[in-house]
Design an enzyme around this catalytic site. Sequence first.
Site, PDB file in Angstrom:
ATOM      1  N   ASP A 183       0.874  -1.164   0.000  1.00  0.00           N
ATOM      2  CA  ASP A 183       0.000   0.000   0.000  1.00  0.00           C
ATOM      3  C   ASP A 183       0.926   1.234   0.000  1.00  0.00           C
ATOM      4  OD1 ASP A 183      -2.093   1.761   0.111  1.00  0.00           O
ATOM      5  OD2 ASP A 183      -3.160   0.719   1.708  1.00  0.00           O
TER       6      ASP A 183
HETATM    7  C1  BGC Z   1      -5.049   3.240   0.268  1.00  0.00           C
HETATM    8  C2  BGC Z   1      -5.070   2.304  -0.923  1.00  0.00           C
HETATM    9  C3  BGC Z   1      -4.897   3.103  -2.183  1.00  0.00           C
HETATM   10  C4  BGC Z   1      -3.596   3.873  -2.104  1.00  0.00           C
HETATM   11  C5  BGC Z   1      -3.294   4.705  -3.345  1.00  0.00           C
HETATM   12  C6  BGC Z   1      -3.848   4.167   0.274  1.00  0.00           C
HETATM   13  O1  BGC Z   1      -4.013   5.190   1.197  1.00  0.00           O
HETATM   14  O2  BGC Z   1      -5.086   2.487   1.455  1.00  0.00           O
HETATM   15  O3  BGC Z   1      -6.261   1.566  -0.955  1.00  0.00           O
HETATM   16  O4  BGC Z   1      -4.974   2.268  -3.303  1.00  0.00           O
HETATM   17  O5  BGC Z   1      -3.636   4.742  -0.995  1.00  0.00           O
HETATM   18  O6  BGC Z   1      -4.136   5.802  -3.424  1.00  0.00           O
END
Ligand code: BGC
Length: 923
Positions: A702
């Site tokens: 993530d």
């Molecule tokens: C989230 C993800 C997301 C990523 C990119 C993170 O804060 O948990 O689900 O895909 O950011 O935006």
Amino acid sequence: MNLAAAYMQELTALARQTVTESCVLMRNENHTLPLTAGMRVAVFGTAQLHYYPSGLGSGGLVNTNGMTGLYDALAESGLCTLNETVRSAYKAWEMAHPFQTGDGWARHPWAQEEMPLTDELLDAASADAEAAIVIIGRTAGEDKDNQDVPGSWHLTSAEEAMIAQVSARFARTAVLLNVGNVMDMTWIERTKPGAVLYIWQGGQEGARGTVDVVFGRTAPSGRLTDTIALSAADYPSAPNHGSETRNVYAEDVYVGYRYFETFASEKVLYPFGYGLSYTTFAHTPISVERVGEKVTLRSQVGNTGDAVASEVVQAYVQAPQGRLGKPVRVLCGFDKTAQLAPGEQTEVTITAPLTDLASYDDSGVTGHRSCWLLEAGEYRFYLGANVREAAFAGSFTLEEDLVLEQLTEACAPQTSFERLRPGADGAAVYEPAPLATHGVNGLRAAHIPEEIPQTGDRGLKLADAAEGRCSLRDFVAQFSDEDLHTIVRGEGMSSSRVTPGTAGCIGGVSDSLTAMGIPAVCCSDGPSGIRMDCGNTAFYLPSGTAQACTWNRGLIRELYAREALDMRKNRIDMLLAPGMNIHRSPLNGRNFEYFSEDPLVTGRMASAQLAGLHRYGVTGVIKHFACNSQEFCRRKVEAVVSERALREIYLRGFELAVREGQARSIMTSYNPINGVYAASSHDLLTVILRQQWGFTGAVMTDWWAFGSNDDLNPSTTYMASMIRAQNDLFMVMNDPASNSGNDDSSAEMAAGRVSRAEYQRSAMSICRTVIGMPAFERLCGHETELDRQLEEQREAEGDVMLDVRAMTVGAETMISGSEINLTAGGATLYQAHLEKRGVFAISIRYRVAEAVTGVTQVSLAVSQDSRLLGMETHTGEDHDWHMLEAVTSPIRRRLIFYLRLFSATGGIEIDYVQVKRIETWEE
Ligand code: BGC
């Protein structure tokens, strides 16, 4: 019409059908719904002013120009006459009580203040209208959970009073719940509205689909994918949810209905699978037959009422208690009928592989430690409309234990705790959860592959490997150590190599990698559609929970095949979706993105989405692997969970998406699981995901996730431990080639704590994944007619213009930041009248507002007309002042241009905007 032109219409129609099939009718006294065409209707609730297409955060930032609210959809339908007096009262209320957006990313209050109703307004409304619609709205979001308080899980007193008052005046009152997640429903008995309908958060077609259901153009056929209990405290996770540091999953496999049906049926208000229709159905189980590795369940469904509708058939198994202990019901299959006319019958056949009936022995109590097995005894099957009403359909008996798969222990707990199970009399007892027999150091000894001797550049391109002219090993053998350390870094947010405003890219993230024919593959959020923070528009899909409530895999597959074309049009290769975490608690803020409390529904819905995406060569990044069950302190809260609960509940949906859905990429979660951060978990990513499930694609973190080195000491720089675990990509850095994220790759490799071979293995996984992606095909010059048509369409679509202000631009013009308030998804547009034509430099001094914290993402984009000039994204950990500098293209003919400032997220504070003429054309 060509495919490119047709797909948007199809996507719109399929999304609308998804909404109608997702609506769950909870109550319908005296045929309150459907309303009759031509009725006079009064609409109550401040939520009529703002439809919620999804929750907030990365899963909710689709910028669309296709949004319609519920009131407008009702008006546009021509199906009713809307009461203007009530509407005017809400409009006046809005003037005095503007929509609250809170401060920063995903910081809207979960509910807006409700307008108190006066007798005078109610008198006027009831004198005119024959029916009332009351709308309740809730948002939800990332980085923040729901709360067991009014305005979140509960109605506020003003909302409840409104429902009670309106219900007392109107025999036909329909309450519509525009919410992301199940909520308290005890108010129904107190307020007694005629009808209650969960309409969820339905994306850009949400309101229109809802109107179809409300006026009976189609009957609602959604069924709950979560249990609704009497109170939030009744959910088995309640005592162990919300900690800052560690949640013990003491309820073990007894999540949702598995718990309630086994131990606490009296606490259920609406059972799992529940939902009414405008007609009634009779379910008559026909047979249960086990042949080899499969059980075939047949049932007859008849429409016994007087409306056309489709019905969901749910199959549950009751496995013998055995030595492991089992939930008394486990969903083992489901299907949805076509629309059935009154009096029509159909036969439904559900096939359940034995693997969907199996349990995992993590203690050895059966004599088969680390095995998936079916314990000896009678397997009883139930078929019907929901977990409570499903009727006994037949059984088969196993004389002895049947072991389906022998595995090895992985991801078992390091910390002692007691877990729930049924005792001899079926009552709840606790037993010690079996502990891991090995430790979890992030760099613990692992299977190290053999190093591929480095050859230097032999001129081989990725296409040579893709087309069989060389092996992937030969191709990767050319990588220098620098290439190996670079390819494991994702570039973002908003990489200039790919579609602007997206979350990032992988693969060709440096000139050297690009020269080898590796494309920069674009990754965009997900799951509600494509997120482009630059202000470009895309289609807004219904939320994950809404999609799951359709129980219609075929529909979701078709929906995602069209979504794939929206991705192709916008040059997106990977959607950071579906969100697959289990609804462990109804208070998890991101439940709206996820499907269900049940892993089978979760895995099958995700597989349906992937099948649709794969039809047109794009894919999803299934996330967040695993146990991202809470948003509060999501980067550090540890899940302490038994291996059995992991395998049967929290990993099971992912396993199905890998094995059945052919998932090509997976995103690890922020949180640690049993003592190790997911991104550094060798057990999770190597042993389970690759060795046991056969996954061969790429794993990414993530965004800015931590890895573990020694125990739980976390850092975003611990790349070596991620690579050892086979988390192939750290997401994201501004500049992978210069290691702007400062990862420890070179140092750890030099110290011999991680090997070149492991980097080569990850490089191969990344290359394997990007082969065949649209970006790869483009780089190989394989553009198709479809690409050409989509490209044409994209160019033809102008940008939406909002809130135009005028400004006169001389040699130098300043706009003070105090005049600019960029709310989430908000654009400020200046019509710049030029004193002289020329080229203009734009400088914006800005920062992330103090109120924004954590790894939340805050973006600012600046465009000239519809051309993006520049864009920046920062996290809530950076509050320094920054400059966004951009230069316009030459303005030679017109004396005007549009300067657009856009923030998809809000949370931006602007000090000033300066527009300076740097070149002048004289007349
Ligand atoms: C989230 C993800 C997301 C990523 C990119 C993170 O804060 O948990 O689900 O895909 O950011 O935006």
